[in-house]
Enzyme design. Sequence first.
Site, PDB file in Angstrom:
ATOM      1  N   ARG A  83       0.945  -1.225   0.081  1.00  0.00           N
ATOM      2  CA  ARG A  83      -0.152   0.007  -0.014  1.00  0.00           C
ATOM      3  C   ARG A  83       0.707   1.305   0.029  1.00  0.00           C
ATOM      4  O   ARG A  83       1.621   1.539   0.864  1.00  0.00           O
ATOM      5  CB  ARG A  83      -0.908   0.143   1.245  1.00  0.00           C
ATOM      6  CG  ARG A  83      -2.196  -0.802   1.183  1.00  0.00           C
ATOM      7  CD  ARG A  83      -2.974  -0.521   2.281  1.00  0.00           C
ATOM      8  NE  ARG A  83      -2.886  -1.117   3.500  1.00  0.00           N
ATOM      9  CZ  ARG A  83      -3.247  -0.476   4.524  1.00  0.00           C
ATOM     10  NH1 ARG A  83      -4.014   0.320   4.726  1.00  0.00           N
ATOM     11  NH2 ARG A  83      -2.764  -1.222   5.792  1.00  0.00           N
ATOM     12  N   LYS A 101       2.992  -0.956   4.178  1.00  0.00           N
ATOM     13  CA  LYS A 101       1.941   0.074   4.210  1.00  0.00           C
ATOM     14  C   LYS A 101       2.732   1.524   4.510  1.00  0.00           C
ATOM     15  O   LYS A 101       3.570   1.420   5.703  1.00  0.00           O
ATOM     16  CB  LYS A 101       0.940  -0.079   5.312  1.00  0.00           C
ATOM     17  CG  LYS A 101      -0.151   0.864   4.953  1.00  0.00           C
ATOM     18  CD  LYS A 101      -0.251   1.843   6.506  1.00  0.00           C
ATOM     19  CE  LYS A 101      -1.116   3.095   6.213  1.00  0.00           C
ATOM     20  NZ  LYS A 101      -1.142   4.152   7.079  1.00  0.00           N
ATOM     21  N   HIS A 113       8.084 -14.137   4.794  1.00  0.00           N
ATOM     22  CA  HIS A 113       6.561 -14.378   4.591  1.00  0.00           C
ATOM     23  C   HIS A 113       5.527 -13.819   6.037  1.00  0.00           C
ATOM     24  O   HIS A 113       6.242 -13.976   7.035  1.00  0.00           O
ATOM     25  CB  HIS A 113       6.298 -15.831   4.321  1.00  0.00           C
ATOM     26  CG  HIS A 113       6.854 -16.909   5.229  1.00  0.00           C
ATOM     27  ND1 HIS A 113       8.071 -17.079   4.948  1.00  0.00           N
ATOM     28  CD2 HIS A 113       6.294 -17.770   6.120  1.00  0.00           C
ATOM     29  CE1 HIS A 113       8.469 -18.065   5.876  1.00  0.00           C
ATOM     30  NE2 HIS A 113       7.349 -18.279   6.352  1.00  0.00           N
ATOM     31  N   TYR A 116       4.027  -7.655   8.763  1.00  0.00           N
ATOM     32  CA  TYR A 116       3.383  -6.567   8.369  1.00  0.00           C
ATOM     33  C   TYR A 116       4.424  -5.211   9.069  1.00  0.00           C
ATOM     34  O   TYR A 116       5.037  -5.140   9.826  1.00  0.00           O
ATOM     35  CB  TYR A 116       1.927  -6.261   9.279  1.00  0.00           C
ATOM     36  CG  TYR A 116       1.576  -4.822   9.305  1.00  0.00           C
ATOM     37  CD1 TYR A 116       0.876  -4.455   8.295  1.00  0.00           C
ATOM     38  CD2 TYR A 116       1.825  -4.125  10.379  1.00  0.00           C
ATOM     39  CE1 TYR A 116       0.403  -3.454   8.118  1.00  0.00           C
ATOM     40  CE2 TYR A 116       1.176  -2.628  10.337  1.00  0.00           C
ATOM     41  CZ  TYR A 116       0.466  -2.469   9.114  1.00  0.00           C
ATOM     42  OH  TYR A 116      -0.229  -1.213   9.094  1.00  0.00           O
ATOM     43  N   ASN A 127      16.946  -7.942   7.892  1.00  0.00           N
ATOM     44  CA  ASN A 127      16.320  -9.246   7.866  1.00  0.00           C
ATOM     45  C   ASN A 127      15.013  -9.194   8.952  1.00  0.00           C
ATOM     46  O   ASN A 127      15.300  -9.276  10.045  1.00  0.00           O
ATOM     47  CB  ASN A 127      17.294 -10.335   8.112  1.00  0.00           C
ATOM     48  CG  ASN A 127      16.708 -11.868   7.666  1.00  0.00           C
ATOM     49  OD1 ASN A 127      15.908 -12.394   8.670  1.00  0.00           O
ATOM     50  ND2 ASN A 127      16.852 -12.220   6.467  1.00  0.00           N
ATOM     51  N   ASN A 136       2.148   0.301  13.926  1.00  0.00           N
ATOM     52  CA  ASN A 136       2.079   1.738  13.664  1.00  0.00           C
ATOM     53  C   ASN A 136       0.996   2.429  14.423  1.00  0.00           C
ATOM     54  O   ASN A 136       0.836   3.781  14.109  1.00  0.00           O
ATOM     55  CB  ASN A 136       2.013   1.940  12.210  1.00  0.00           C
ATOM     56  CG  ASN A 136       0.519   1.384  11.635  1.00  0.00           C
ATOM     57  OD1 ASN A 136       0.115   0.808  12.107  1.00  0.00           O
ATOM     58  ND2 ASN A 136       0.283   1.881  10.319  1.00  0.00           N
TER      59      ASN A 136
END
Length: 200
Positions: A83, A101, A113, A116, A127, A136
């Site tokens: 996003r 995002k 995998h 967020y 990493n 956030n």
Amino acid sequence: MINISHFITSFPLPTFASNTYPWEVINNLENILENLLKSLSDDYIITGSCAVHKTAIIEKNVTLKGSLIIGPDTFIGANAYLRGPSYIGERVKIGPGSEIKQSIIGSETAIAHFNYIGNSIIGNRVNFEAGSICANHYNERKNKEIAVLFHTKIIKTGTQKFGALVGDDSKIGANAVLSPGTLLMRETIVKRLELVEQVK
């Protein structure tokens, strides 16, 4: 003052004054990318406000939304969700099912995998193991303004959305959580399942 260059060498976006806070960069990222899009070479495929380098690999069912720049030799795994406004550097690996995002991801960083990363600036060669989170927003607090801890001083950001500033060559373990307003110097190691909460 928090100088981004003390955390990240070769910052990928235009040079900022030393008095520019990282959350100010994130909050202004839409304008920064809008200007940067105008100077990209023909090596990028530009669709609207989304620019993807011709050498980048985008797997199936990836969602690209808003203003994005995705750099050379970057890999975006299946079902990832990016996003904008977001900047993804060179040779970055974003694993399947991850979400990015409104963030800046430095070159050669690997995000495994199901991660967020929100409203954050991530350095080079960082990493993130699977399932780690850059939160956030303080969902659980009545006062949602985010503060950061820098050299024993608490600095209020004036914003309710800021994730982390993560220095070059840091390692974030699987299922670790970086709370809103986290600052990590270069080569920081966060253990698996660890919660980093610098301002209580």
